[in-house]
Design a protein around this motif. Structure first.
Motif, PDB file in Angstrom:
ATOM      1  N   GLY A  97     -20.574  -8.881  -1.819  1.00  0.00           N
ATOM      2  CA  GLY A  97     -20.023  -9.996  -1.051  1.00  0.00           C
ATOM      3  C   GLY A  97     -20.661 -10.171   0.310  1.00  0.00           C
ATOM      4  O   GLY A  97     -20.168 -10.955   1.114  1.00  0.00           O
ATOM      5  N   CYS A  98     -21.765  -9.464   0.576  1.00  0.00           N
ATOM      6  CA  CYS A  98     -22.354  -9.495   1.926  1.00  0.00           C
ATOM      7  C   CYS A  98     -22.817 -10.907   2.297  1.00  0.00           C
ATOM      8  O   CYS A  98     -23.591 -11.525   1.578  1.00  0.00           O
ATOM      9  CB  CYS A  98     -23.524  -8.526   2.013  1.00  0.00           C
ATOM     10  SG  CYS A  98     -24.339  -8.586   3.620  1.00  0.00           S
ATOM     11  N   VAL A  99     -22.339 -11.384   3.452  1.00  0.00           N
ATOM     12  CA  VAL A  99     -22.693 -12.746   3.865  1.00  0.00           C
ATOM     13  C   VAL A  99     -24.137 -12.871   4.325  1.00  0.00           C
ATOM     14  O   VAL A  99     -24.615 -13.969   4.563  1.00  0.00           O
ATOM     15  CB  VAL A  99     -21.792 -13.265   5.015  1.00  0.00           C
ATOM     16  CG1 VAL A  99     -20.411 -13.550   4.519  1.00  0.00           C
ATOM     17  CG2 VAL A  99     -21.780 -12.309   6.186  1.00  0.00           C
ATOM     18  N   TYR A 100     -24.810 -11.722   4.471  1.00  0.00           N
ATOM     19  CA  TYR A 100     -26.234 -11.787   4.848  1.00  0.00           C
ATOM     20  C   TYR A 100     -27.143 -11.821   3.620  1.00  0.00           C
ATOM     21  O   TYR A 100     -28.335 -11.944   3.735  1.00  0.00           O
ATOM     22  CB  TYR A 100     -26.593 -10.625   5.769  1.00  0.00           C
ATOM     23  CG  TYR A 100     -26.023 -10.824   7.157  1.00  0.00           C
ATOM     24  CD1 TYR A 100     -26.736 -11.516   8.124  1.00  0.00           C
ATOM     25  CD2 TYR A 100     -24.764 -10.332   7.486  1.00  0.00           C
ATOM     26  CE1 TYR A 100     -26.207 -11.712   9.388  1.00  0.00           C
ATOM     27  CE2 TYR A 100     -24.227 -10.521   8.752  1.00  0.00           C
ATOM     28  CZ  TYR A 100     -24.958 -11.212   9.699  1.00  0.00           C
ATOM     29  OH  TYR A 100     -24.426 -11.410  10.943  1.00  0.00           O
ATOM     30  N   GLY A 101     -26.548 -11.692   2.446  1.00  0.00           N
ATOM     31  CA  GLY A 101     -27.315 -11.894   1.223  1.00  0.00           C
ATOM     32  C   GLY A 101     -27.177 -13.360   0.853  1.00  0.00           C
ATOM     33  O   GLY A 101     -26.924 -14.198   1.709  1.00  0.00           O
ATOM     34  N   LYS A 102     -27.294 -13.655  -0.454  1.00  0.00           N
ATOM     35  CA  LYS A 102     -27.103 -15.053  -0.872  1.00  0.00           C
ATOM     36  C   LYS A 102     -25.627 -15.388  -0.863  1.00  0.00           C
ATOM     37  O   LYS A 102     -24.818 -14.650  -1.415  1.00  0.00           O
ATOM     38  CB  LYS A 102     -27.668 -15.244  -2.277  1.00  0.00           C
ATOM     39  CG  LYS A 102     -29.081 -15.741  -2.242  1.00  0.00           C
ATOM     40  CD  LYS A 102     -29.454 -16.365  -3.573  1.00  0.00           C
ATOM     41  CE  LYS A 102     -30.754 -17.133  -3.422  1.00  0.00           C
ATOM     42  NZ  LYS A 102     -31.162 -17.740  -4.677  1.00  0.00           N
ATOM     43  N   ILE A 103     -25.263 -16.490  -0.232  1.00  0.00           N
ATOM     44  CA  ILE A 103     -23.864 -16.907  -0.256  1.00  0.00           C
ATOM     45  C   ILE A 103     -23.757 -18.288  -0.884  1.00  0.00           C
ATOM     46  O   ILE A 103     -24.718 -19.046  -0.913  1.00  0.00           O
ATOM     47  CB  ILE A 103     -23.233 -16.924   1.160  1.00  0.00           C
ATOM     48  CG1 ILE A 103     -24.070 -17.784   2.128  1.00  0.00           C
ATOM     49  CG2 ILE A 103     -23.052 -15.535   1.705  1.00  0.00           C
ATOM     50  CD1 ILE A 103     -23.353 -18.099   3.425  1.00  0.00           C
ATOM     51  N   LYS A 104     -22.546 -18.588  -1.340  1.00  0.00           N
ATOM     52  CA  LYS A 104     -22.291 -19.912  -1.917  1.00  0.00           C
ATOM     53  C   LYS A 104     -21.911 -20.876  -0.808  1.00  0.00           C
ATOM     54  O   LYS A 104     -21.268 -20.480   0.163  1.00  0.00           O
ATOM     55  CB  LYS A 104     -21.102 -19.828  -2.868  1.00  0.00           C
ATOM     56  CG  LYS A 104     -21.409 -19.266  -4.224  1.00  0.00           C
ATOM     57  CD  LYS A 104     -20.132 -19.375  -5.050  1.00  0.00           C
ATOM     58  CE  LYS A 104     -20.222 -18.625  -6.340  1.00  0.00           C
ATOM     59  NZ  LYS A 104     -18.948 -18.631  -7.051  1.00  0.00           N
ATOM     60  N   CYS A 105     -22.227 -22.128  -0.974  1.00  0.00           N
ATOM     61  CA  CYS A 105     -21.764 -23.160  -0.054  1.00  0.00           C
ATOM     62  C   CYS A 105     -20.238 -23.260  -0.201  1.00  0.00           C
ATOM     63  O   CYS A 105     -19.729 -23.278  -1.325  1.00  0.00           O
ATOM     64  CB  CYS A 105     -22.420 -24.485  -0.424  1.00  0.00           C
ATOM     65  SG  CYS A 105     -21.688 -25.890   0.412  1.00  0.00           S
ATOM     66  N   PRO A 106     -19.484 -23.335   0.905  1.00  0.00           N
ATOM     67  CA  PRO A 106     -18.011 -23.380   0.798  1.00  0.00           C
ATOM     68  C   PRO A 106     -17.481 -24.534  -0.058  1.00  0.00           C
ATOM     69  O   PRO A 106     -16.355 -24.470  -0.537  1.00  0.00           O
ATOM     70  CB  PRO A 106     -17.549 -23.566   2.249  1.00  0.00           C
ATOM     71  CG  PRO A 106     -18.683 -23.111   3.083  1.00  0.00           C
ATOM     72  CD  PRO A 106     -19.942 -23.327   2.299  1.00  0.00           C
ATOM     73  N   PHE A 107     -18.295 -25.564  -0.271  1.00  0.00           N
ATOM     74  CA  PHE A 107     -17.829 -26.693  -1.088  1.00  0.00           C
ATOM     75  C   PHE A 107     -17.697 -26.337  -2.567  1.00  0.00           C
ATOM     76  O   PHE A 107     -17.217 -27.142  -3.354  1.00  0.00           O
ATOM     77  CB  PHE A 107     -18.713 -27.924  -0.872  1.00  0.00           C
ATOM     78  CG  PHE A 107     -18.376 -28.614   0.417  1.00  0.00           C
ATOM     79  CD1 PHE A 107     -17.462 -29.660   0.441  1.00  0.00           C
ATOM     80  CD2 PHE A 107     -18.922 -28.184   1.614  1.00  0.00           C
ATOM     81  CE1 PHE A 107     -17.105 -30.256   1.645  1.00  0.00           C
ATOM     82  CE2 PHE A 107     -18.578 -28.776   2.824  1.00  0.00           C
ATOM     83  CZ  PHE A 107     -17.669 -29.812   2.836  1.00  0.00           C
ATOM     84  N   TYR A 108     -18.094 -25.102  -2.934  1.00  0.00           N
ATOM     85  CA  TYR A 108     -17.863 -24.668  -4.315  1.00  0.00           C
ATOM     86  C   TYR A 108     -16.356 -24.648  -4.601  1.00  0.00           C
ATOM     87  O   TYR A 108     -15.913 -24.794  -5.733  1.00  0.00           O
ATOM     88  CB  TYR A 108     -18.496 -23.290  -4.580  1.00  0.00           C
ATOM     89  CG  TYR A 108     -17.635 -22.112  -4.165  1.00  0.00           C
ATOM     90  CD1 TYR A 108     -16.717 -21.553  -5.055  1.00  0.00           C
ATOM     91  CD2 TYR A 108     -17.720 -21.575  -2.886  1.00  0.00           C
ATOM     92  CE1 TYR A 108     -15.910 -20.495  -4.673  1.00  0.00           C
ATOM     93  CE2 TYR A 108     -16.912 -20.517  -2.496  1.00  0.00           C
ATOM     94  CZ  TYR A 108     -16.011 -19.989  -3.384  1.00  0.00           C
ATOM     95  OH  TYR A 108     -15.206 -18.944  -2.999  1.00  0.00           O
TER      96      TYR A 108
END
Ligand SMILES: [Zn+2]
Ligand SMILES: [Zn+2]
Ligand SMILES: [Zn+2]
Ligand SMILES: [Zn+2]
Length: 249
Positions: A97-108
């Motif tokens: 869940g690290c936010v410095y890796g790939k994250i999803k756009c919150p609009f998901y």
């Protein structure tokens, strides 16, 4: 962790660097006949010890494994800016869940966007793809009764706001696009005004770090929750007078 333990931790971690992938080894740690170590992932991909060309044994380095269990590991995304340290039991969950890796756009959350990428690229994406819901102020408003997501850039950071009305109840939360310790520098005040213009409910919470699953935020209790009966008193012309205002702690 104080400075001395941090320095010792860093020193011991050097002995845990895998000679092949250069990541820090976690148990099981394997040995060659001359006593060199290798991580279990690389053990599967190389035939001989990369240090001395000797064969590997079916033996694990128990002493090093025990040391590893007592150390704090840096995140795999440290070069992108994640500076936190984790024990072996926690690091795998953190990496997921690290936010410095790939994250999803919150609009998901609205099934509205399938973008995923690095934290530092989210602002440009939000500006381009979610222009109507991107703001450069520290206040969120969302009068509609349907679910909404907003992104705000303020205090040099990015925040995301999520509101939904489910089964007549209102849920609203704000997260920093960052770790929970970074987020605890900010608080958010939610204010919901009644349709009569006199009464209001006001709640202030510490901001949460960005989590893949917004529901982990719900578990924390740090979100605005308003029950059905009260919501009924607050709806005026199919709209809510709800604001969320961010500030530093
Ligand atoms: Zn390795
Ligand atoms: Zn060797
Ligand atoms: Zn991390
Ligand atoms: Zn998006």
């Amino acid at each position: 962790m104080d400075d001395v333990s941090r320095a010792l931790n860093e020193d011991l971690l050097k002995d845990l660097e895998c000679p092949v992938c250069m990541e820090y080894m976690v148990p099981p740690i394997w040995l060659c006949t001359n006593g060199h170590n290798i991580c279990s992932k690389c053990r599967k991909s190389v035939q001989r010890c990369p240090t001395c060309r000797a064969e590997f044994l079916e033996t694990r380095c128990v002493a090093l494994e025990n040391i590893a269990r007592r150390l704090k590991y840096p995140c795999i995304n440290r070069e992108s800016g994640c500076l936190e340290l984790f024990s072996i039991e926690h690091i795998t969950k953190h990496h997921a869940g690290c936010v410095y890796g790939k994250i999803k756009c919150p609009f998901y959350l609205l099934n509205d966007c399938s973008w995923s990428g690095l934290k530092n690229d989210l602002k440009e994406h939000a500006k381009a793809a979610h222009r109507d819901n991107f703001f450069e102020v520290a206040t969120f408003t969302s009068p509609s009764l349907s679910a909404s997501v907003r992104i705000a850039s303020c205090f040099g950071e990015l925040f995301t706001y999520y509101k939904r009305i489910w089964d007549g109840r209102l849920y609203c939360a704000v997260q920093l696009i960052g770790t929970s310790s970074e987020a605890s520098k900010y608080k958010c005040e939610f204010t919901l005004r009644a349709a009569n213009g006199i009464e209001q409910i006001s709640n202030t919470f510490l901001v949460q770090g960005y989590s893949k699953d917004f529901l982990t935020n719900y578990n924390s209790g740090r979100y605005l929750y308003i029950d059905r009966g009260i919501i009924k008193d607050c709806v005026k012309e199919n709209k809510l007078d709800l604001t969320a205002t961010l500030s530093t702690v």
